[in-house]
Design a protein around this motif. Sequence first.
Motif, PDB file in Angstrom:
ATOM      1  N   GLU A  56       0.812  -1.219   0.000  1.00 20.09           N
ATOM      2  CA  GLU A  56       0.000   0.000   0.000  1.00 20.09           C
ATOM      3  C   GLU A  56       0.844   1.268   0.000  1.00 20.09           C
ATOM      4  O   GLU A  56       0.378   2.331  -0.398  1.00 20.09           O
ATOM      5  N   ASN A  57       2.110   1.155   0.437  1.00 17.39           N
ATOM      6  CA  ASN A  57       2.925   2.354   0.643  1.00 17.39           C
ATOM      7  C   ASN A  57       4.030   2.555  -0.394  1.00 17.39           C
ATOM      8  O   ASN A  57       4.672   3.605  -0.398  1.00 17.39           O
TER       9      ASN A  57
ATOM     10  N   VAL B 135       5.008  10.742  13.486  1.00 15.46           N
ATOM     11  CA  VAL B 135       4.089  10.644  12.341  1.00 15.46           C
ATOM     12  C   VAL B 135       3.513   9.240  12.317  1.00 15.46           C
ATOM     13  O   VAL B 135       4.264   8.256  12.303  1.00 15.46           O
ATOM     14  N   GLU B 136       2.204   9.137  12.313  1.00 12.42           N
ATOM     15  CA  GLU B 136       1.576   7.824  12.292  1.00 12.42           C
ATOM     16  C   GLU B 136       1.656   7.218  10.893  1.00 12.42           C
ATOM     17  O   GLU B 136       1.679   7.921   9.880  1.00 12.42           O
ATOM     18  N   ARG B 137       1.712   5.910  10.855  1.00  7.36           N
ATOM     19  CA  ARG B 137       1.745   5.160   9.601  1.00  7.36           C
ATOM     20  C   ARG B 137       0.555   5.565   8.727  1.00  7.36           C
ATOM     21  O   ARG B 137      -0.579   5.647   9.205  1.00  7.36           O
ATOM     22  N   ARG B 138       0.826   5.809   7.439  1.00 12.25           N
ATOM     23  CA  ARG B 138      -0.231   6.266   6.546  1.00 12.25           C
ATOM     24  C   ARG B 138      -1.190   5.142   6.182  1.00 12.25           C
ATOM     25  O   ARG B 138      -2.413   5.310   6.218  1.00 12.25           O
TER      26      ARG B 138
ATOM     27  N   ILE C  58      18.679   5.911   5.138  1.00  7.57           N
ATOM     28  CA  ILE C  58      17.786   4.787   5.425  1.00  7.57           C
ATOM     29  C   ILE C  58      16.431   5.354   5.828  1.00  7.57           C
ATOM     30  O   ILE C  58      16.352   6.227   6.693  1.00  7.57           O
ATOM     31  N   MET C  59      15.355   4.844   5.205  1.00  9.33           N
ATOM     32  CA  MET C  59      14.010   5.340   5.492  1.00  9.33           C
ATOM     33  C   MET C  59      13.020   4.194   5.516  1.00  9.33           C
ATOM     34  O   MET C  59      13.152   3.235   4.750  1.00  9.33           O
ATOM     35  N   ASP C  60      12.014   4.304   6.375  1.00 10.61           N
ATOM     36  CA  ASP C  60      10.934   3.330   6.387  1.00 10.61           C
ATOM     37  C   ASP C  60       9.933   3.643   5.284  1.00 10.61           C
ATOM     38  O   ASP C  60       9.682   4.809   4.967  1.00 10.61           O
ATOM     39  N   CYS C  61       9.318   2.585   4.763  1.00 13.75           N
ATOM     40  CA  CYS C  61       8.399   2.738   3.639  1.00 13.75           C
ATOM     41  C   CYS C  61       7.031   3.265   4.060  1.00 13.75           C
ATOM     42  O   CYS C  61       6.254   3.721   3.225  1.00 13.75           O
ATOM     43  N   ASP C  62       6.727   3.223   5.362  1.00 11.94           N
ATOM     44  CA  ASP C  62       5.386   3.587   5.830  1.00 11.94           C
ATOM     45  C   ASP C  62       5.190   5.092   6.003  1.00 11.94           C
ATOM     46  O   ASP C  62       4.160   5.533   6.507  1.00 11.94           O
TER      47      ASP C  62
ATOM     48  N   TYR D  27       7.389   6.677  -2.898  1.00  6.18           N
ATOM     49  CA  TYR D  27       8.118   7.185  -4.072  1.00  6.18           C
ATOM     50  C   TYR D  27       7.685   8.605  -4.403  1.00  6.18           C
ATOM     51  O   TYR D  27       8.532   9.492  -4.630  1.00  6.18           O
ATOM     52  N   ASP D  28       6.381   8.854  -4.419  1.00  8.61           N
ATOM     53  CA  ASP D  28       5.863  10.184  -4.755  1.00  8.61           C
ATOM     54  C   ASP D  28       6.319  11.228  -3.747  1.00  8.61           C
ATOM     55  O   ASP D  28       6.716  12.342  -4.125  1.00  8.61           O
ATOM     56  N   GLU D  29       6.283  10.875  -2.462  1.00 10.87           N
ATOM     57  CA  GLU D  29       6.701  11.831  -1.424  1.00 10.87           C
ATOM     58  C   GLU D  29       8.199  12.104  -1.507  1.00 10.87           C
ATOM     59  O   GLU D  29       8.642  13.241  -1.349  1.00 10.87           O
TER      60      GLU D  29
END
Length: 310
Positions: A15-16, A201-204, A94-98, A21-23
């Motif tokens: 879902e993310n 920031v909560e998971r989208r 390094i970044m989380d995908c959520d 990618y867009d963000e």
Amino acid sequence: MKLLSVIVPCYNEQENIRDFYDELMKNEAFFKERDVDIELVYVNDGSTDKTVDMVKELNNKDKRVKLVSFSRNFGKEAAIYAGLEKTAGDYVVIMDCDLQDPPALLPEMYKAVEEEGYDSVATRRVNRKGEPPIRSFFARMFYKMINRMSKTEIVDGARDYRFMTRQFVDAVLSVKEYNRFSKGIFGWVGFKNKWIEFENVERRKGETKWSFWKLFIYAVDGIMAFSTIPLSFAAFTGLFFCLFSFVFIIFTIWRKLAFGDETNGWPSLVCIISLISGIQLFCIGIVGQYLSKTYTEVKKRPLYIVKEEI
């Protein structure tokens, strides 16, 4: 032109994938102005959903999107290490995908490295809004405990979201441990580091893959990796009960001589035996945990196995 490599560990994050990618690409103009190109490396940690298909779709549209896919789920630590090994950027993040790691912070992180001379820019949450209270409580207790037990500073609320120079990345890769705890390794290698704070920031979309039990095991791994205090605790506990037993023997002999032999007191004796036996088993368990970590290290198994790479 320099290269910024963005490592994105993902496990069942279909879902993310596109939203992330867009963000991220909203920062493309900023980095282009500074002659920095972006590559995006998704590390698929054995996902069972359509994560891989989503990444391949992005790759067809943008060749800067790359994929490293594991043969099974090896864990986030393995995914981070694989991403660091597979990238060759002058800068690595390094970044989380959520999207709990805000891509909007990237320009500030870049400036801290390029203009202020930092080797690494890390992030930490100033609150845990949206998390269950019990989970937040134990998380705070963990950071307090490990910082008292370890010489390596591990900041409360620290995220894996970190902007690094190539020299810093090479130093992290030089640490070849199988049982990895990246938050500790990042602090252990040293260098000049800056912290950036942000609101939680909560998971989208989707749900977190970190259950309370998984977080507990991860916390235990962190303590074992960067402290030998539990072993010292076991040793001092054993010494204390040896002294206690010696004193109790003297007391028993004195009572025998003073009052004669009595048969009462067996319930207290059973309680004492149970207590000491429990403490012995607990201390043996501590030693066993360190022994198990040594066992997995000496087997020299690979940290991960790649099934597919694009």
